[in-house]
Design a protein around this motif. Structure first.
Motif, PDB file in Angstrom:
ATOM      1  N   PHE A  80     -40.506  43.261 -14.446  1.00  0.00           N
ATOM      2  CA  PHE A  80     -41.908  43.426 -14.075  1.00  0.00           C
ATOM      3  C   PHE A  80     -42.359  42.273 -13.183  1.00  0.00           C
ATOM      4  CE2 PHE A  80     -42.117  46.747 -17.220  1.00  0.00           C
ATOM      5  CZ  PHE A  80     -43.172  47.548 -16.791  1.00  0.00           C
ATOM      6  N   ASP A  81     -41.891  41.085 -13.474  1.00  0.00           N
ATOM      7  CA  ASP A  81     -42.257  39.930 -12.649  1.00  0.00           C
ATOM      8  C   ASP A  81     -41.735  40.101 -11.223  1.00  0.00           C
ATOM      9  OD1 ASP A  81     -43.445  37.371 -12.259  1.00  0.00           O
ATOM     10  OD2 ASP A  81     -41.473  36.423 -12.451  1.00  0.00           O
ATOM     11  N   GLU A  82     -40.532  40.607 -11.090  1.00  0.00           N
ATOM     12  CA  GLU A  82     -39.957  40.842  -9.761  1.00  0.00           C
ATOM     13  C   GLU A  82     -40.796  41.823  -8.953  1.00  0.00           C
ATOM     14  OE1 GLU A  82     -36.054  42.274 -10.551  1.00  0.00           O
ATOM     15  OE2 GLU A  82     -35.367  40.377 -11.448  1.00  0.00           O
ATOM     16  N   HIS A  83     -41.499  42.722  -9.646  1.00  0.00           N
ATOM     17  CA  HIS A  83     -42.292  43.740  -8.971  1.00  0.00           C
ATOM     18  C   HIS A  83     -43.787  43.434  -8.966  1.00  0.00           C
ATOM     19  CE1 HIS A  83     -38.489  45.903  -9.823  1.00  0.00           C
ATOM     20  NE2 HIS A  83     -38.734  46.468  -8.658  1.00  0.00           N
ATOM     21  N   GLY A  84     -44.158  42.248  -9.450  1.00  0.00           N
ATOM     22  CA  GLY A  84     -45.547  41.820  -9.365  1.00  0.00           C
ATOM     23  C   GLY A  84     -46.500  42.567 -10.282  1.00  0.00           C
ATOM     24  N   ASN A 132     -43.671  31.750 -23.072  1.00  0.00           N
ATOM     25  CA  ASN A 132     -44.975  31.911 -22.427  1.00  0.00           C
ATOM     26  C   ASN A 132     -44.874  32.651 -21.096  1.00  0.00           C
ATOM     27  OD1 ASN A 132     -46.722  30.501 -24.379  1.00  0.00           O
ATOM     28  ND2 ASN A 132     -45.562  28.693 -23.773  1.00  0.00           N
ATOM     29  N   HIS A 133     -44.067  33.672 -21.081  1.00  0.00           N
ATOM     30  CA  HIS A 133     -43.822  34.435 -19.850  1.00  0.00           C
ATOM     31  C   HIS A 133     -45.145  34.874 -19.226  1.00  0.00           C
ATOM     32  CE1 HIS A 133     -42.018  37.248 -17.060  1.00  0.00           C
ATOM     33  NE2 HIS A 133     -40.807  36.912 -17.477  1.00  0.00           N
ATOM     34  N   ALA A 134     -45.274  34.637 -17.936  1.00  0.00           N
ATOM     35  CA  ALA A 134     -46.541  34.917 -17.249  1.00  0.00           C
ATOM     36  C   ALA A 134     -46.905  36.392 -17.282  1.00  0.00           C
ATOM     37  CB  ALA A 134     -46.461  34.429 -15.802  1.00  0.00           C
ATOM     38  N   ARG A 135     -45.915  37.271 -17.431  1.00  0.00           N
ATOM     39  CA  ARG A 135     -46.185  38.719 -17.407  1.00  0.00           C
ATOM     40  C   ARG A 135     -46.420  39.307 -18.797  1.00  0.00           C
ATOM     41  NH1 ARG A 135     -47.832  39.784 -12.312  1.00  0.00           N
ATOM     42  NH2 ARG A 135     -46.399  38.795 -10.826  1.00  0.00           N
ATOM     43  N   ALA A 136     -46.296  38.506 -19.844  1.00  0.00           N
ATOM     44  CA  ALA A 136     -46.524  38.991 -21.203  1.00  0.00           C
ATOM     45  C   ALA A 136     -48.012  38.925 -21.508  1.00  0.00           C
ATOM     46  CB  ALA A 136     -45.720  38.170 -22.205  1.00  0.00           C
ATOM     47  N   CYS A 137     -48.729  39.968 -21.101  1.00  0.00           N
ATOM     48  CA  CYS A 137     -50.188  39.972 -21.154  1.00  0.00           C
ATOM     49  C   CYS A 137     -50.703  40.965 -22.197  1.00  0.00           C
ATOM     50  CB  CYS A 137     -50.743  40.279 -19.761  1.00  0.00           C
ATOM     51  SG  CYS A 137     -50.333  38.991 -18.539  1.00  0.00           S
ATOM     52  N   LEU A 138     -52.002  41.208 -22.169  1.00  0.00           N
ATOM     53  CA  LEU A 138     -52.656  41.970 -23.232  1.00  0.00           C
ATOM     54  C   LEU A 138     -53.482  43.131 -22.711  1.00  0.00           C
ATOM     55  CD1 LEU A 138     -53.969  38.920 -25.291  1.00  0.00           C
ATOM     56  CD2 LEU A 138     -52.175  40.498 -26.026  1.00  0.00           C
ATOM     57  N   LEU A 139     -53.451  44.219 -23.477  1.00  0.00           N
ATOM     58  CA  LEU A 139     -54.392  45.317 -23.326  1.00  0.00           C
ATOM     59  C   LEU A 139     -55.402  45.160 -24.466  1.00  0.00           C
ATOM     60  CD1 LEU A 139     -53.534  49.117 -22.915  1.00  0.00           C
ATOM     61  CD2 LEU A 139     -55.469  48.297 -24.223  1.00  0.00           C
ATOM     62  N   TRP A 194     -37.179  42.071 -24.904  1.00  0.00           N
ATOM     63  CA  TRP A 194     -38.254  42.201 -23.918  1.00  0.00           C
ATOM     64  C   TRP A 194     -38.120  41.266 -22.723  1.00  0.00           C
ATOM     65  CZ3 TRP A 194     -41.658  45.782 -22.790  1.00  0.00           C
ATOM     66  CH2 TRP A 194     -41.996  46.726 -23.751  1.00  0.00           C
ATOM     67  N   LEU A 195     -37.440  40.148 -22.874  1.00  0.00           N
ATOM     68  CA  LEU A 195     -37.363  39.203 -21.752  1.00  0.00           C
ATOM     69  C   LEU A 195     -36.787  39.815 -20.481  1.00  0.00           C
ATOM     70  CD1 LEU A 195     -36.468  35.619 -23.059  1.00  0.00           C
ATOM     71  CD2 LEU A 195     -38.169  36.213 -21.326  1.00  0.00           C
ATOM     72  N   PRO A 196     -35.688  40.551 -20.544  1.00  0.00           N
ATOM     73  CA  PRO A 196     -35.184  41.165 -19.301  1.00  0.00           C
ATOM     74  C   PRO A 196     -36.184  42.147 -18.692  1.00  0.00           C
ATOM     75  CG  PRO A 196     -33.508  41.200 -21.022  1.00  0.00           C
ATOM     76  CD  PRO A 196     -34.789  40.814 -21.693  1.00  0.00           C
ATOM     77  N   ILE A 197     -36.930  42.853 -19.537  1.00  0.00           N
ATOM     78  CA  ILE A 197     -37.932  43.788 -19.042  1.00  0.00           C
ATOM     79  C   ILE A 197     -39.070  43.027 -18.365  1.00  0.00           C
ATOM     80  CG2 ILE A 197     -39.587  45.583 -19.702  1.00  0.00           C
ATOM     81  CD1 ILE A 197     -37.755  46.150 -22.138  1.00  0.00           C
ATOM     82  N   PHE A 214     -38.710  37.948 -34.494  1.00  0.00           N
ATOM     83  CA  PHE A 214     -39.339  37.685 -33.197  1.00  0.00           C
ATOM     84  C   PHE A 214     -38.333  37.182 -32.162  1.00  0.00           C
ATOM     85  CE2 PHE A 214     -43.325  38.196 -35.417  1.00  0.00           C
ATOM     86  CZ  PHE A 214     -44.132  38.752 -34.431  1.00  0.00           C
ATOM     87  N   ILE A 215     -37.302  36.507 -32.600  1.00  0.00           N
ATOM     88  CA  ILE A 215     -36.230  36.121 -31.671  1.00  0.00           C
ATOM     89  C   ILE A 215     -35.576  37.374 -31.091  1.00  0.00           C
ATOM     90  CG2 ILE A 215     -33.918  35.115 -31.528  1.00  0.00           C
ATOM     91  CD1 ILE A 215     -34.873  32.952 -33.487  1.00  0.00           C
ATOM     92  N   GLU A 216     -35.308  38.360 -31.946  1.00  0.00           N
ATOM     93  CA  GLU A 216     -34.682  39.605 -31.478  1.00  0.00           C
ATOM     94  C   GLU A 216     -35.630  40.402 -30.586  1.00  0.00           C
ATOM     95  OE1 GLU A 216     -32.074  42.691 -30.764  1.00  0.00           O
ATOM     96  OE2 GLU A 216     -31.669  40.690 -31.590  1.00  0.00           O
TER      97      GLU A 216
END
Length: 350
Positions: free
Chosen positions: A176-180, A208-215, A169-172, A162-164
């Motif tokens: 996404f956060d930069e683009h809302g 707890n990245h705000a953009r790491a959401c769920l479908l 995913w963090l840079p991705i 999970f660290i890897e």
């Protein structure tokens, strides 16, 4: 509360080489004729969209949006399920997952991963250009081959995995956060994010990245015997997308969750067309209304029995009939007696 938008339809399973399924305009006209109001677009299919071009050209993005709008529809979200899968692939799956990438990248896992990451970044900008605020994808998997381990997992293996995954995913997520735009992971077998616990482990590693959401897709939880209604109670603040897909789980004395290597039609757990499975959609839609879900109800059709065109036709009506038009007043307003602080204190005897 908010009334869900819909019905929408995920185009991935319907695209084909014959009209009306062979280009964006014709398939949109077909979807609108069935009663759908929105389309979720698979970005790996060039018959639908050129993802890189949509990211780099607002004019092109407007043209794609215009095609959909002229058909009487809206774009609900973009999908990078196949590209997201390639962000993290265990070597055991390299040969099978090479088919998700361009031919020139086959046999080159490093280049394939770099391509996938760039695809996700294009999807962030393309979503912004299209005026979208949520995006569908998969997490990929480094640990899936150890999901039911034999021999036992070495100490620290899950932590390292999970660290890897978070590192990739963090840079991705930041782009996404930069683009809302929210990244909505479809919690799914074959992914390291396959249930609530695994999602929480990932969320912790991405701070707890705000953009790491769920479908949210209840069908995958039926096949795991997971409580898909309590899941909404727990994660509703992170649920930003909704796939309306049905499933059934009928274990026998011969097979259960793992399916015995059988084809879909012979498994105990099967995906079904809407209304033909076991998902309690009345309760699902009630909870989505209760928690003020502001997105789309999008049909994802996967059924081993019914013809897809029949599934789509029935699905549009099914979703429409399940969307709850939320109330704008309390049912007992007629009995209200008015209130002020003086009256309230008198009622309390203070």
């Amino acid at each position: 509360m908010t009334t869900l938008k819909g019905p929408g339809i995920f185009l991935a399973q319907f695209m084909g080489d014959q009209p009306p399924f062979n280009n964006l305009k014709s398939i949109c006209l077909w979807a609108e004729s069935l009663g759908f109001k929105g389309v979720q677009i698979p970005t790996w299919d060039p018959r639908c969209i050129d993802l890189q071009k949509a990211a780099k050209s607002k004019t092109y993005a407007d043209e794609i949006k215009g095609i959909v709008n002229e058909c009487g529809l809206e774009i609900t979200e973009l999908s990078t399920h196949l590209q997201g899968q390639l962000v993290a692939v265990h070597p055991a799956y390299d040969t099978m997952f090479d088919g998700f990438a361009p031919a020139e990248l086959h046999g080159n896992p490093k280049a394939r991963t770099e391509w996938a990451v760039q695809q996700l970044k294009y999807a962030a900008k393309a979503s912004q250009n299209l005026g979208l605020n949520a995006h569908a994808t998969f997490s990929g998997a480094l640990l899936w081959h150890t999901v039911y381990p034999w021999p036992q997992r070495p100490a620290g293996l899950v932590e390292t995995g999970f660290i890897e995954l978070a590192k990739r995913w963090l840079p991705i997520l930041n782009v996404f956060d930069e683009h809302g735009v929210d990244v909505c992971y479809e919690i799914h077998p074959g992914e390291d994010l396959h249930d609530g616990v695994s999602y929480e482990m990932f969320l912790e590693k991405v701070n707890n990245h705000a953009r790491a959401c769920l479908l949210y897709d209840p069908s995958h939880f039926v096949l795991q015997c997971l409580d898909y209604l309590s899941y909404i109670d727990i994660y509703h603040e992170r649920i930003k997308m909704f796939h309306v897909k049905d499933a059934e789980f009928n274990p026998t004395g011969r097979q259960g969750v793992y399916g015995g290597y059988q084809s879909w039609i012979d498994r105990a757990g099967r995906f079904r067309s809407l209304g033909d499975g076991q998902v309690d959609f009345k309760s699902v839609f009630s909870k989505m209304a209760q928690y003020d879900f502001k997105g789309w109800a999008v049909m994802e059709w996967e059924c081993c029995l019914k013809h897809p065109e029949d599934g789509a036709k029935e699905g549009a009506v099914f979703i429409k009939d399940h969307i709850i038009r939320v109330t704008e007043k309390a049912f007992d307003d007629f009995a209200g007696t008015g209130a002020d602080e003086k009256t309230n204190r008198a009622i309390l005897g203070i």
